[in-house]
Enzyme design. Structure first.
Site, PDB file in Angstrom:
ATOM      1  N   HIS A  35      10.023   8.029  49.030  1.00 39.46           N
ATOM      2  CA  HIS A  35       9.526   8.042  47.655  1.00 39.46           C
ATOM      3  C   HIS A  35      10.382   7.086  46.838  1.00 39.46           C
ATOM      4  O   HIS A  35      11.444   7.455  46.329  1.00 39.46           O
ATOM      5  CB  HIS A  35       9.589   9.477  47.107  1.00 39.46           C
ATOM      6  CG  HIS A  35       8.999   9.631  45.738  1.00 39.46           C
ATOM      7  ND1 HIS A  35       8.570  10.842  45.249  1.00 39.46           N
ATOM      8  CD2 HIS A  35       8.770   8.738  44.744  1.00 39.46           C
ATOM      9  CE1 HIS A  35       8.100  10.693  44.021  1.00 39.46           C
ATOM     10  NE2 HIS A  35       8.225   9.417  43.689  1.00 39.46           N
ATOM     11  N   HIS A  37       9.817   3.623  44.171  1.00 33.87           N
ATOM     12  CA  HIS A  37       9.007   2.614  43.480  1.00 33.87           C
ATOM     13  C   HIS A  37       9.851   1.355  43.394  1.00 33.87           C
ATOM     14  O   HIS A  37      10.933   1.387  42.780  1.00 33.87           O
ATOM     15  CB  HIS A  37       8.651   3.098  42.068  1.00 33.87           C
ATOM     16  CG  HIS A  37       7.930   4.412  42.053  1.00 33.87           C
ATOM     17  ND1 HIS A  37       6.564   4.522  42.006  1.00 33.87           N
ATOM     18  CD2 HIS A  37       8.398   5.697  42.097  1.00 33.87           C
ATOM     19  CE1 HIS A  37       6.210   5.799  42.004  1.00 33.87           C
ATOM     20  NE2 HIS A  37       7.313   6.544  42.069  1.00 33.87           N
ATOM     21  N   HIS A 215       1.504  11.421  43.926  1.00 35.31           N
ATOM     22  CA  HIS A 215       2.394  12.242  43.101  1.00 35.31           C
ATOM     23  C   HIS A 215       1.585  13.460  42.642  1.00 35.31           C
ATOM     24  O   HIS A 215       0.443  13.307  42.166  1.00 35.31           O
ATOM     25  CB  HIS A 215       2.834  11.480  41.852  1.00 35.31           C
ATOM     26  CG  HIS A 215       3.889  10.434  42.084  1.00 35.31           C
ATOM     27  ND1 HIS A 215       3.777   9.460  43.019  1.00 35.31           N
ATOM     28  CD2 HIS A 215       5.085  10.229  41.469  1.00 35.31           C
ATOM     29  CE1 HIS A 215       4.857   8.685  42.978  1.00 35.31           C
ATOM     30  NE2 HIS A 215       5.669   9.130  42.039  1.00 35.31           N
ATOM     31  N   GLU A 218       4.787  17.099  39.683  1.00 35.58           N
ATOM     32  CA  GLU A 218       6.042  16.622  39.076  1.00 35.58           C
ATOM     33  C   GLU A 218       6.092  17.233  37.669  1.00 35.58           C
ATOM     34  O   GLU A 218       6.927  18.088  37.383  1.00 35.58           O
ATOM     35  CB  GLU A 218       6.057  15.089  39.007  1.00 35.58           C
ATOM     36  CG  GLU A 218       7.307  14.515  38.328  1.00 35.58           C
ATOM     37  CD  GLU A 218       7.243  12.985  38.168  1.00 35.58           C
ATOM     38  OE1 GLU A 218       6.141  12.419  38.234  1.00 35.58           O
ATOM     39  OE2 GLU A 218       8.321  12.376  37.951  1.00 35.58           O
ATOM     40  N   ASP A 296      13.300   7.787  44.016  1.00 36.53           N
ATOM     41  CA  ASP A 296      12.215   7.554  43.050  1.00 36.53           C
ATOM     42  C   ASP A 296      12.381   6.206  42.339  1.00 36.53           C
ATOM     43  O   ASP A 296      11.766   5.220  42.748  1.00 36.53           O
ATOM     44  CB  ASP A 296      12.145   8.725  42.051  1.00 36.53           C
ATOM     45  CG  ASP A 296      10.788   8.878  41.381  1.00 36.53           C
ATOM     46  OD1 ASP A 296       9.867   8.129  41.723  1.00 36.53           O
ATOM     47  OD2 ASP A 296      10.658   9.759  40.511  1.00 36.53           O
ATOM     48  N   ASP A 297      13.197   6.176  41.286  1.00 35.52           N
ATOM     49  CA  ASP A 297      13.451   4.949  40.506  1.00 35.52           C
ATOM     50  C   ASP A 297      14.959   4.855  40.289  1.00 35.52           C
ATOM     51  O   ASP A 297      15.458   5.125  39.177  1.00 35.52           O
ATOM     52  CB  ASP A 297      12.723   5.036  39.158  1.00 35.52           C
ATOM     53  CG  ASP A 297      11.226   5.194  39.335  1.00 35.52           C
ATOM     54  OD1 ASP A 297      10.558   4.199  39.662  1.00 35.52           O
ATOM     55  OD2 ASP A 297      10.726   6.330  39.175  1.00 35.52           O
TER      56      ASP A 297
HETATM   57  N1  ADE Z   1       6.137   5.644  38.468  1.00 37.42           N
HETATM   58  C1  ADE Z   1       7.416   5.364  38.725  1.00 37.42           C
HETATM   59  N2  ADE Z   1       8.135   6.486  38.816  1.00 37.42           N
HETATM   60  C2  ADE Z   1       7.271   7.518  38.631  1.00 37.42           C
HETATM   61  C3  ADE Z   1       7.407   8.921  38.620  1.00 37.42           C
HETATM   62  N3  ADE Z   1       8.572   9.541  38.812  1.00 37.42           N
HETATM   63  N4  ADE Z   1       6.309   9.666  38.380  1.00 37.42           N
HETATM   64  C4  ADE Z   1       5.126   9.083  38.168  1.00 37.42           C
HETATM   65  N5  ADE Z   1       4.955   7.762  38.171  1.00 37.42           N
HETATM   66  C5  ADE Z   1       6.016   6.979  38.406  1.00 37.42           C
HETATM   67 ZN    ZN Z   2       7.687   8.550  41.945  1.00 33.57          ZN
END
Ligand code: ADE
Ligand code: ZN
Length: 350
Positions: A35, A37, A215, A218, A296-297
């Site tokens: 996971h 991005h 996703h 969340e 994630d990011d």
């Molecule tokens: N795009 C990038 N990170 C995300 C996240 N945590 N949830 C939904 N969309 C995303």
């Molecule tokens: Zn994500």
């Protein structure tokens, strides 16, 4: 050193690391990151470097001013900055440099297989072509195993706050250009954009032989997880933490061993949970759910996958047994070949 002046940290998290000193503990276990991005790996330093290279004026005077914006109240407040910062990505070289930087850092974190999401619509809407974004990332992924010891797959993620028509159009364009994508995902603003909105998109992806992830759970309710499974036919759920509100759903996810790609630091930074000590990961493990840990990011949430593990250990007292179990889950839940999975599982147990 925390350079995020004035930004209050959630109570039990270490300060956001500066990318130059953000190296966590030395490489530990081999694992898969499922996971991630790629646009969320765009570090502040690289944002400034690419802005300069492309002659783009940023709305921040310096790194500190940018970093001061990394204070989020929910998913949307993060997405606003995430999309705005993509303005610096203009050329194939920009996408390639971002991808290389992630792989270098991920290798140091122990990542041996990565399944990387790209948001093509977020680039098309800025006038950046599919060829530019896909080829820029894919050109680096093509040699990632040789260069970084990381096998990789590319996933085209679709923005759920846009229409299904837009997503279908982009998917057809990706298929027409023979883009090297292994699957599709669904991301961006979750609440109000339920999975069923994209039923035809996922059916088309299935026809094209693509893997399917989304996703769900969340910020959205447990019913979105059920819809992602039943209507979209996803094989893996990104996040999924809100499944814990529905015991029947938990039972189903355990019985079917549905992988949930959990992102603890992300959940704290986006206030899906109040603090890391309250994160449901230990309860999810105890329930027998097939969970793994991901970043994630990472450029936005204070750390890469090793940082997630380090903070889970220090705050939640994650045991060695659970660490290995999480790494094994990540490998077995990946879309890597059976041979690659066996190789990585053997490395993990050896
Ligand atoms: N795009 C990038 N990170 C995300 C996240 N945590 N949830 C939904 N969309 C995303
Ligand atoms: Zn994500």
């Amino acid at each position: 050193m925390n350079t995020y002046d004035g930004a209050a940290e959630p109570a039990d998290l270490a300060p956001l690391p500066n990318e130059s000193d953000g190296q966590a503990a030395p490489p530990v276990m081999p694992l898969a990151e499922l996971h991630l991005h790629i646009e969320g790996t765009l570090e502040p330093g690289l944002i400034f470097a690419l802005a300069e290279r492309n002659g783009i004026e940023l709305p921040y005077a310096d790194l500190d001013e940018l970093r001061a914006r990394y204070e989020f109240t929910d998913l949307q407040s993060f997405l606003d900055l995430y999309y705005a910062n993509m303005a610096v990505l203009r050329t194939e070289a920009d996408f390639a440099d971002m991808t290389r930087a992630y792989l270098r850092r991920a290798a140091a974190a122990g990542v041996r297989h990565a399944e990387i999401m790209l948001d093509p619509q977020a680039h098309l809407s800025r006038g950046v072509s599919l060829e530019t974004c896909v080829n820029g990332v894919a050109s680096v992924l093509a040699s990632s195993q040789d260069e970084f010891g990381i096998s990789t797959l590319l996933v085209a993620a679709f923005l759920r706050d846009l229409s299904e028509e837009s997503a279908l159009e982009v998917l057809e364009a990706l298929l027409a250009m023979n883009a090297p994508i292994a699957g599709i995902g669904l991301d961006s603003a979750e609440v109000g954009n339920p999975p069923a909105k994209f039923e035809r998109l996922f059916a088309r992806a299935g026809e094209a032989g693509l893997r399917k992830i989304a996703h769900a759970g969340e910020e959205g309710p447990p019913s979105y997880i059920i819809e992602a499974l039943d209507v979209l036919g996803v094989e893996r759920v990104d996040h999924g933490i809100r499944c814990m509100e529905d015991p029947e759903l938990v039972e189903r996810l355990v019985a079917d061993r549905v992988p949930l790609t959990v992102c603890p630091l992300s959940n704290v930074r986006l206030r899906a949970v109040d603090k890391l000590a309250d994160h449901p990961l230990p309860a999810m493990l105890a329930a027998g759910l097939n969970v793994c840990v991901n970043s994630d990011d990472p450029a936005y949430f204070g750390g890469y996958v090793d940082d997630n593990f380090a903070q889970l250990e220090s705050v939640l007292g994650l045991s060695e047994f659970d660490r290995v179990r999480l790494a094994a889950n990540s490998i077995s839940s990946s879309f890597a070949s059976d041979e690659r999975k066996a190789e990585l599982l053997a490395e993990l147990s050896g």
